[in-house]
Design an enzyme around this catalytic site. Structure first.
Site, PDB file in Angstrom:
ATOM      1  N   ASP A   1       0.861  -1.182   0.000  1.00  0.00           N
ATOM      2  CA  ASP A   1       0.000   0.000   0.000  1.00  0.00           C
ATOM      3  C   ASP A   1       0.893   1.226   0.000  1.00  0.00           C
ATOM      4  O   ASP A   1       1.974   1.209   0.612  1.00  0.00           O
ATOM      5  CB  ASP A   1      -0.902  -0.010   1.244  1.00  0.00           C
ATOM      6  CG  ASP A   1      -2.196   0.761   1.005  1.00  0.00           C
ATOM      7  OD1 ASP A   1      -3.265   0.131   1.078  1.00  0.00           O
ATOM      8  OD2 ASP A   1      -2.123   1.973   0.732  1.00  0.00           O
TER       9      ASP A   1
ATOM     10  N   GLY B   1     -36.301  -2.121   5.449  1.00  0.00           N
ATOM     11  CA  GLY B   1     -35.608  -1.183   6.341  1.00  0.00           C
ATOM     12  C   GLY B   1     -35.576   0.199   5.737  1.00  0.00           C
ATOM     13  O   GLY B   1     -36.467   0.576   4.961  1.00  0.00           O
TER      14      GLY B   1
ATOM     15  N   CYS C   1     -20.697  -0.428  -1.696  1.00  0.00           N
ATOM     16  CA  CYS C   1     -20.813  -1.352  -2.834  1.00  0.00           C
ATOM     17  C   CYS C   1     -22.121  -1.218  -3.614  1.00  0.00           C
ATOM     18  O   CYS C   1     -22.098  -0.873  -4.791  1.00  0.00           O
ATOM     19  CB  CYS C   1     -20.635  -2.784  -2.354  1.00  0.00           C
ATOM     20  SG  CYS C   1     -19.121  -2.989  -1.424  1.00  0.00           S
TER      21      CYS C   1
HETATM   22  C1  UGA Z   1     -22.227  -6.257  -0.500  1.00  0.00           C
HETATM   23  C2  UGA Z   1     -22.510  -7.701  -0.953  1.00  0.00           C
HETATM   24  O1  UGA Z   1     -23.459  -8.322  -0.069  1.00  0.00           O
HETATM   25  C3  UGA Z   1     -21.228  -8.544  -0.996  1.00  0.00           C
HETATM   26  O2  UGA Z   1     -21.511  -9.837  -1.506  1.00  0.00           O
HETATM   27  C4  UGA Z   1     -20.212  -7.828  -1.880  1.00  0.00           C
HETATM   28  O3  UGA Z   1     -18.958  -8.529  -1.926  1.00  0.00           O
HETATM   29  C5  UGA Z   1     -19.963  -6.426  -1.357  1.00  0.00           C
HETATM   30  O4  UGA Z   1     -21.211  -5.700  -1.339  1.00  0.00           O
HETATM   31  C6  UGA Z   1     -18.961  -5.747  -2.274  1.00  0.00           C
HETATM   32  O5  UGA Z   1     -19.303  -5.555  -3.444  1.00  0.00           O
HETATM   33  O6  UGA Z   1     -17.821  -5.514  -1.858  1.00  0.00           O
HETATM   34  P1  UGA Z   1     -21.811  -5.033   1.866  1.00  0.00           P
HETATM   35  O7  UGA Z   1     -22.053  -3.773   1.120  1.00  0.00           O
HETATM   36  O8  UGA Z   1     -20.589  -5.153   2.702  1.00  0.00           O
HETATM   37  O9  UGA Z   1     -21.749  -6.302   0.852  1.00  0.00           O
HETATM   38  O10 UGA Z   1     -23.047  -5.273   2.840  1.00  0.00           O
HETATM   39  P2  UGA Z   1     -24.442  -6.069   2.773  1.00  0.00           P
HETATM   40  O11 UGA Z   1     -24.515  -6.961   3.940  1.00  0.00           O
HETATM   41  O12 UGA Z   1     -24.679  -6.656   1.458  1.00  0.00           O
HETATM   42  O13 UGA Z   1     -25.486  -4.883   3.021  1.00  0.00           O
HETATM   43  C7  UGA Z   1     -25.657  -3.826   2.087  1.00  0.00           C
HETATM   44  C8  UGA Z   1     -26.791  -2.921   2.516  1.00  0.00           C
HETATM   45  O14 UGA Z   1     -28.045  -3.580   2.345  1.00  0.00           O
HETATM   46  C9  UGA Z   1     -26.752  -2.508   3.988  1.00  0.00           C
HETATM   47  O15 UGA Z   1     -27.089  -1.136   4.083  1.00  0.00           O
HETATM   48  C10 UGA Z   1     -27.811  -3.365   4.643  1.00  0.00           C
HETATM   49  O16 UGA Z   1     -28.364  -2.770   5.784  1.00  0.00           O
HETATM   50  C11 UGA Z   1     -28.830  -3.456   3.511  1.00  0.00           C
HETATM   51  N1  UGA Z   1     -29.727  -4.635   3.612  1.00  0.00           N
HETATM   52  C12 UGA Z   1     -29.231  -5.881   3.498  1.00  0.00           C
HETATM   53  C13 UGA Z   1     -31.084  -4.442   3.800  1.00  0.00           C
HETATM   54  O17 UGA Z   1     -31.587  -3.300   3.880  1.00  0.00           O
HETATM   55  N2  UGA Z   1     -31.911  -5.540   3.853  1.00  0.00           N
HETATM   56  C14 UGA Z   1     -31.439  -6.803   3.744  1.00  0.00           C
HETATM   57  O18 UGA Z   1     -32.242  -7.756   3.795  1.00  0.00           O
HETATM   58  C15 UGA Z   1     -30.057  -6.975   3.563  1.00  0.00           C
END
Ligand code: UGA
Length: 424
Positions: free
Chosen positions: A30, A253, A260
């Protein structure tokens, strides 16, 4: 194998440590000296459960080292993972500045055959671009292959996701590179999708966009459920049990946030528009997501008598989801901005993030004297609160649950006026 990871953010660091677990030697590169120093000392400079323990373990065992010496790092490693950031550019497209810099450094310093792997989320066609950027800086004709191998781990559960992936996607036309990649991943027990680089790059965007679509679907449905007095959680459960739909990412929600989904859905929309094949369905996904926090604020406002001016609102949670200190595109921030526009007094709490001026350290302090509580992040700690004990501290016992994490009946029995997202 000797592996170099370029970019030591949460994807890079997690990927490196997972390869250490699989018996490989890893170097993290890095340009940010501060990050390197922190990691060398075994301290994660970001919050990710379980990762720091693994970092300390592999530093001790000398399986991982960190450096900012680009030339040496590139020369001494055979497989190079590009894990640098690809933020949203001004035109909606991913900004590839850091990917390009990494590729050009590889071109300048390549001394033997190497496999260069793009792990960062990048637009379709980036493997071709990286190949060109490397070639443009090469002074001798040393062969190399560029492979797309997208990452699917989530912030907050990065370690578990990376250790137990559902699938590994390897996008390359080169037999030699494919063999090396399969050797690298031989101890993982999940299907491997072997395809070409463009399809691999599309799989990543299509996955994130589909998950975002599921969330916007349930969020828009929740508004209708609210109108009809239907519990959206029951609907999620009822439809999610159909294996063709699946139970995940159907939690209604305040909308999705993070580094992402917002970026990747926009990038796919942009690619589609550029090719003259608009993804109108994704345009609606974005719109629903932008509307969702505002929809919730309207509910708060209505319940509090149509005015938020001079009302004291306790906001619980700044992170875009639980178990992370990331506030990028957090619906919580949208909500706070709107509450401030409405001239409400804001008190803010988050168990990990410290961002807000005069942020409260405890939930007790935050809700003392408040007219209402708004839960914005699904932190486990908020579930465990003894709400009955805290209620007398409030001016008015209103609780707005933007993550549907509490039980309406239970909260009402404690004397709260409870409103969730179609949570009955
Ligand atoms: C997301 C993907 O889930 C990963 O598979 C991917 O590798 C990652 O992006 C990336 O591209 O690096 P992440 O953004 O870390 O992961 O988090 P998530 O758990 O997917 O949640 C994303 C958003 O969706 C959060 O704000 C969460 O609160 C929301 N969410 C998730 C909901 O509102 N409802 C749900 O049922 C699930």
């Amino acid at each position: 194998m000797n592996i170099l990871i370029v970019g030591t953010g949460y994807v890079g660091t997690t990927t490196g440590l997972i390869f250490c677990e699989m018996g490989h030697k890893v170097t993290g590169l890095d340009l940010d000296e501060h990050k390197i120093r922190s990691l060398q000392e075994g301290n994660l400079y970001f919050y990710e459960p379980g990762l720091e323990e693994l970092l300390k373990k592999h530093i001790q065992a000398q399986n991982i080292a960190f450096t900012n010496q680009t030339e040496k790092a590139i020369k001494e490693n055979d497989v190079i993972f590009i894990c640098v950031g690809t933020p949203k550019g001004t035109d909606g497209n991913a900004d590839l500045t850091f990917v390009r810099k990494a590729a050009e450094s590889i071109g300048q310093n390549i001394n033997t055959y190497k496999v260069i792997v793009t792990k960062s989320t990048v637009p379709v066609g980036t493997v071709e671009l990286v190949t060109g950027w490397i070639q443009s800086k090469q002074t001798a004709q040393i062969p190399f292959d560029v492979v797309s191998n997208p990452e699917f781990l989530r912030e907050g559960s990065a370690l578990q996701d990376a250790l137990n992936p559902d699938r590994i996607v390897i996008g390359t036309e080169s037999e030699a590179a494919r063999t090396i990649m399969k050797e690298l991943y031989k101890n993982f027990h999940c299907p491997i999708v072997e395809t070409n680089p463009k399809a691999s790059e599309m799989i990543k965007y299509a996955s994130n966009s589909f998950l975002a679509l599921k969330i916007s679907y349930i969020n828009e449905l929740s508004r209708l459920c609210d109108e009809l007095g239907i519990n959206v959680n029951d609907v999620s459960q009822g439809i999610g049990l159909d294996p063709r739909i699946g139970p995940q990412f159907l939690r209604a929600g305040m909308g999705y946030g993070g580094s992402c989904f917002p970026k990747d859905v926009n990038a796919l929309i942009q690619i589609a528009n550029e090719k003259g094949r608009p993804m109108t369905i994704l345009e609606r996904v974005v719109k629903v997501n932008e509307e969702q926090p505002l929809y919730f604020i309207d509910k708060i406002k209505d319940a509090l008598g149509g005015e938020l001016k001079n009302k004291t609102i306790a906001v619980l949670g700044l992170a875009f989801k639980a178990n992370t200190d990331d506030t990028r595109e957090s619906p919580s921030i949208t909500l706070i901005d709107r509450l401030l526009e409405e001239q409400a007094n804001i008190k803010v709490h988050d168990p990990i993030v410290n961002l807000w001026p005069h942020q409260c350290r405890t939930v007790e302090n935050t809700i003392s004297g408040a007219d209402a509580i708004v839960i914005c992040t699904d932190w486990e700690e908020y579930k465990r609160i003894n709400w009955g004990n805290l209620k007398p501290l409030m001016k008015q016992p209103y609780i707005f649950d933007g993550r549907n994490m509490l039980e309406k009946v239970q909260m009402e029995n404690l004397g709260f006026y409870y409103i969730g997202i179609a949570n009955y």
